[in-house]
Design a protein around this motif. Structure first.
Motif, PDB file in Angstrom:
ATOM      1  N   VAL A 291      83.958 -67.576 -54.509  1.00 48.88           N
ATOM      2  CA  VAL A 291      83.387 -67.275 -53.190  1.00 48.88           C
ATOM      3  C   VAL A 291      82.888 -68.575 -52.563  1.00 48.88           C
ATOM      4  O   VAL A 291      82.154 -69.339 -53.206  1.00 48.88           O
ATOM      5  CB  VAL A 291      82.224 -66.264 -53.315  1.00 48.88           C
ATOM      6  CG1 VAL A 291      81.641 -65.969 -51.931  1.00 48.88           C
ATOM      7  CG2 VAL A 291      82.701 -64.981 -53.979  1.00 48.88           C
ATOM      8  N   GLN A 317      93.460 -67.699 -55.205  1.00 47.21           N
ATOM      9  CA  GLN A 317      92.905 -67.626 -53.852  1.00 47.21           C
ATOM     10  C   GLN A 317      91.378 -67.679 -53.906  1.00 47.21           C
ATOM     11  O   GLN A 317      90.776 -67.406 -54.942  1.00 47.21           O
ATOM     12  CB  GLN A 317      93.358 -66.361 -53.132  1.00 47.21           C
ATOM     13  CG  GLN A 317      93.075 -65.075 -53.865  1.00 47.21           C
ATOM     14  CD  GLN A 317      93.975 -63.945 -53.382  1.00 47.21           C
ATOM     15  OE1 GLN A 317      95.173 -64.103 -53.214  1.00 47.21           O
ATOM     16  NE2 GLN A 317      93.381 -62.791 -53.167  1.00 47.21           N
ATOM     17  N   TYR A 319      87.724 -66.643 -51.589  1.00 47.66           N
ATOM     18  CA  TYR A 319      87.246 -65.689 -50.600  1.00 47.66           C
ATOM     19  C   TYR A 319      86.091 -66.317 -49.824  1.00 47.66           C
ATOM     20  O   TYR A 319      85.158 -66.858 -50.418  1.00 47.66           O
ATOM     21  CB  TYR A 319      86.806 -64.396 -51.281  1.00 47.66           C
ATOM     22  CG  TYR A 319      87.900 -63.816 -52.146  1.00 47.66           C
ATOM     23  CD1 TYR A 319      88.986 -63.158 -51.570  1.00 47.66           C
ATOM     24  CD2 TYR A 319      87.875 -63.968 -53.533  1.00 47.66           C
ATOM     25  CE1 TYR A 319      90.012 -62.654 -52.357  1.00 47.66           C
ATOM     26  CE2 TYR A 319      88.898 -63.470 -54.319  1.00 47.66           C
ATOM     27  CZ  TYR A 319      89.967 -62.816 -53.723  1.00 47.66           C
ATOM     28  OH  TYR A 319      90.989 -62.325 -54.510  1.00 47.66           O
ATOM     29  N   CYS A 321      82.937 -66.026 -47.335  1.00 48.09           N
ATOM     30  CA  CYS A 321      81.923 -65.032 -46.972  1.00 48.09           C
ATOM     31  C   CYS A 321      80.682 -65.740 -46.447  1.00 48.09           C
ATOM     32  O   CYS A 321      80.411 -66.890 -46.784  1.00 48.09           O
ATOM     33  CB  CYS A 321      81.520 -64.190 -48.187  1.00 48.09           C
ATOM     34  SG  CYS A 321      82.879 -63.405 -49.060  1.00 48.09           S
ATOM     35  N   TYR A 332      82.239 -60.477 -45.489  1.00 51.48           N
ATOM     36  CA  TYR A 332      83.524 -61.041 -45.928  1.00 51.48           C
ATOM     37  C   TYR A 332      84.318 -61.456 -44.689  1.00 51.48           C
ATOM     38  O   TYR A 332      84.514 -60.665 -43.764  1.00 51.48           O
ATOM     39  CB  TYR A 332      84.296 -59.997 -46.729  1.00 51.48           C
ATOM     40  CG  TYR A 332      85.744 -60.333 -46.970  1.00 51.48           C
ATOM     41  CD1 TYR A 332      86.116 -61.329 -47.863  1.00 51.48           C
ATOM     42  CD2 TYR A 332      86.756 -59.640 -46.294  1.00 51.48           C
ATOM     43  CE1 TYR A 332      87.448 -61.634 -48.090  1.00 51.48           C
ATOM     44  CE2 TYR A 332      88.085 -59.931 -46.516  1.00 51.48           C
ATOM     45  CZ  TYR A 332      88.427 -60.930 -47.406  1.00 51.48           C
ATOM     46  OH  TYR A 332      89.747 -61.231 -47.616  1.00 51.48           O
ATOM     47  N   THR A 335      90.470 -64.565 -46.667  1.00 48.71           N
ATOM     48  CA  THR A 335      90.978 -65.173 -47.895  1.00 48.71           C
ATOM     49  C   THR A 335      91.736 -66.449 -47.564  1.00 48.71           C
ATOM     50  O   THR A 335      92.381 -66.544 -46.508  1.00 48.71           O
ATOM     51  CB  THR A 335      91.923 -64.183 -48.606  1.00 48.71           C
ATOM     52  OG1 THR A 335      91.187 -63.009 -48.957  1.00 48.71           O
ATOM     53  CG2 THR A 335      92.559 -64.789 -49.845  1.00 48.71           C
ATOM     54  N   ASP A 356      92.888 -63.665 -42.333  1.00 42.09           N
ATOM     55  CA  ASP A 356      91.980 -62.544 -42.070  1.00 42.09           C
ATOM     56  C   ASP A 356      92.728 -61.285 -41.632  1.00 42.09           C
ATOM     57  O   ASP A 356      92.126 -60.303 -41.217  1.00 42.09           O
ATOM     58  CB  ASP A 356      90.919 -62.916 -41.030  1.00 42.09           C
ATOM     59  CG  ASP A 356      91.515 -63.536 -39.776  1.00 42.09           C
ATOM     60  OD1 ASP A 356      92.750 -63.477 -39.617  1.00 42.09           O
ATOM     61  OD2 ASP A 356      90.751 -64.078 -38.968  1.00 42.09           O
ATOM     62  N   PRO A 360      91.455 -55.744 -46.927  1.00 41.21           N
ATOM     63  CA  PRO A 360      90.860 -55.691 -48.270  1.00 41.21           C
ATOM     64  C   PRO A 360      90.888 -54.276 -48.828  1.00 41.21           C
ATOM     65  O   PRO A 360      91.075 -53.296 -48.091  1.00 41.21           O
ATOM     66  CB  PRO A 360      89.430 -56.172 -48.047  1.00 41.21           C
ATOM     67  CG  PRO A 360      89.133 -55.806 -46.624  1.00 41.21           C
ATOM     68  CD  PRO A 360      90.431 -55.957 -45.873  1.00 41.21           C
ATOM     69  N   PRO A 383      90.898 -58.814 -52.634  1.00 36.97           N
ATOM     70  CA  PRO A 383      89.454 -58.626 -52.444  1.00 36.97           C
ATOM     71  C   PRO A 383      89.077 -57.156 -52.364  1.00 36.97           C
ATOM     72  O   PRO A 383      89.848 -56.328 -51.862  1.00 36.97           O
ATOM     73  CB  PRO A 383      89.197 -59.325 -51.108  1.00 36.97           C
ATOM     74  CG  PRO A 383      90.501 -59.206 -50.370  1.00 36.97           C
ATOM     75  CD  PRO A 383      91.575 -59.285 -51.411  1.00 36.97           C
ATOM     76  N   LEU A 391      81.759 -58.516 -49.748  1.00 37.49           N
ATOM     77  CA  LEU A 391      82.704 -58.666 -50.848  1.00 37.49           C
ATOM     78  C   LEU A 391      82.018 -58.244 -52.144  1.00 37.49           C
ATOM     79  O   LEU A 391      80.976 -58.791 -52.514  1.00 37.49           O
ATOM     80  CB  LEU A 391      83.177 -60.115 -50.947  1.00 37.49           C
ATOM     81  CG  LEU A 391      84.164 -60.422 -52.081  1.00 37.49           C
ATOM     82  CD1 LEU A 391      85.539 -59.843 -51.766  1.00 37.49           C
ATOM     83  CD2 LEU A 391      84.269 -61.929 -52.312  1.00 37.49           C
ATOM     84  N   ALA A 394      86.959 -58.815 -56.961  1.00 37.97           N
ATOM     85  CA  ALA A 394      88.399 -58.945 -56.766  1.00 37.97           C
ATOM     86  C   ALA A 394      89.125 -58.253 -57.902  1.00 37.97           C
ATOM     87  O   ALA A 394      88.684 -58.307 -59.063  1.00 37.97           O
ATOM     88  CB  ALA A 394      88.809 -60.415 -56.695  1.00 37.97           C
TER      89      ALA A 394
END
Length: 426
Positions: A291, A317, A319, A321, A332, A335, A356, A360, A383, A391, A394
């Motif tokens: 994150v 990947q 994320y 936030c 969130y 990604t 975006d 998710p 996610p 979030l 995952a």
């Protein structure tokens, strides 16, 4: 300690102060813990025995050591304060190796061990004992008499495990390089007594990795034979989703007792996962994805992706936030995929390269919907976001496969491999 840094003789570390990143003293080094290996392989340095101000001695893994320099040891600041207990495969360097009588391989001459040196391996977090400082002369002779010399670890004999060495030690040393799934296969085919002996000798991280690859019955059996505090340590070292799955199979009293013994933050993650149905995105997810905040850069993201403990799926990947940046997070935002990180300059803000558009998963999404998401978007991780936009974690493709295969797939796989050639996967 950076790669290429000079070796350190362990006698210089005795009594050395240990500090956290803020400069506060944690304690002092009282010994070092090493694991011997079969043949001429140098021992691995597992960690330090640190005495706290309360005189309690704890184990500090080398993975938590960020620097040894200028007469001090710097740690990440995260320590487990449970009392140190030596395990069968471990040797205390100061307490058990120094002053030992060994022989030079080339001449067969008996020598006394005065010191040993340790060095960090290049580009890795592993440490090894690489050299031995010895004095020639008969046992009982004055220490100041006799020629002294420093030799490679392989130049002396009398330390390393022999091929007929003690059972659990020899087995672990022999299979040290096996992947967790392959070592799990070995354990699965041992007798219950032998399996318990080997599990007791493994360090917490290694046992946690192996437990995650074992059939459910083996997991419960092994965990049940560990001391409760040790069992809690191993559960902390497991991925939270795997720990939650294992605890869910235990009687309620045992489950609560182990959760109480775990570190509060780790226990909170596991309790949160256990609140969801097992075959939903919430029940499948891990609470420890990468994150980042919107003002983080591509360089920041790549530094996190490089972390050795991350699985390939979680490293695929990051994320983005709003704070807080530990799950459950603030809002969130999207990604960033690993390939995109490789294409953009290091100073680029991750908030400017977000994907975006990717929808998710809801924590209540059932397993078939999760599997369909992975197949539709060719993803290896996804996610999980709640109704408020935070979030939660995952889901990775390996956890989806684990739950879509038959319940006994691990045992079936182990039996299929038995009797055939076995090669590690690439």
């Amino acid at each position: 300690m950076a790669a290429g840094a000079p070796r350190i003789f362990v006698s210089h570390l005795s009594g050395t102060a240990v500090f956290d990143p803020n400069g506060d003293q944690v304690g002092r080094v009282r010994d070092l813990v090493a694991m011997l290996r079969v043949g001429k392989k140098p021992p691995r340095l597992l960690g330090l025995v640190v005495e706290l101000s309360t005189r309690r001695r704890i184990f500090l893994p080398m993975t938590r050591v960020t620097g040894i320099e200028s007469g001090q040891v710097i740690t990440t600041g995260v320590v487990n304060v449970r009392r140190f207990e030596q395990r069968p495969t471990e040797r205390l360097v100061l307490g058990e190796m120094l002053d030992r009588r060994v022989r030079l391989v080339e001449t067969g001459e008996e020598v006394a061990v005065l010191d040993v040196s340790v060095q960090q391996l290049p580009a890795r977090r592993d440490w090894e004992i690489d050299r031995v400082f010895v004095r020639k002369g008969k046992a009982g002779a004055l220490r100041r008499k006799g020629e002294t010399l420093t030799v490679e670890w392989s130049a002396v004999t009398g330390f390393s495990l022999e091929e007929h060495g003690q059972g659990a030690e020899n087995l672990l040393a022999t299979f040290e390089q096996l992947r967790p799934a392959d070592l799990a296969n070995v354990l699965h085919h041992l007798s219950a007594k032998r399996r318990a002996e080997v599990a007791a000798a493994l360090d917490d991280d290694r046992l946690a990795d192996v437990l995650e690859e074992l059939p459910e019955d083996d997991q419960i059996e092994i965990l049940g034979k560990l001391k409760e505090e040790r069992a809690a340590d191993v559960l902390e070292a497991m991925d939270p989703d795997d720990a939650a799955d294992l605890l869910a199979e235990l009687p309620e009293d045992d489950k609560e007792r182990l959760l109480t013994l775990m570190q509060p933050d780790d226990a909170a993650d596991v309790r949160r996962l256990m609140a969801y149905e097992e075959r939903t995105a919430g029940g499948l997810m891990t609470t420890e994805p990468i994150v980042l905040r919107p003002d983080s850069t591509v360089a920041d993201a790549l530094a996190r992706v490089r972390m050795e403990d991350l699985s390939p799926a979680l490293a695929a990947q990051v994320y983005v936030c709003r704070p807080p940046d530990e799950t459950p997070t603030g809002k969130y935002l999207g990604t960033v995929h690993f390939q995109r990180l490789l294409r953009d300059p290091p100073y680029t803000l991750v908030s400017s390269i977000l994907d975006d558009d990717l929808r998710p998963l809801s924590p209540q999404a059932p397993l078939p919907a999760v599997a369909g998401f992975f197949a539709t978007y060719d993803m290896v991780a996804a996610p999980v976001v709640d109704d408020s936009g935070s979030l939660l974690g995952a889901v990775t493709v390996d956890d989806v496969l684990d739950h879509m295969l038959p319940d006994d797939w691990r045992e079936t796989e182990f039996h299929q491999e038995e009797g055939g050639d076995h090669h590690g996967g690439g």
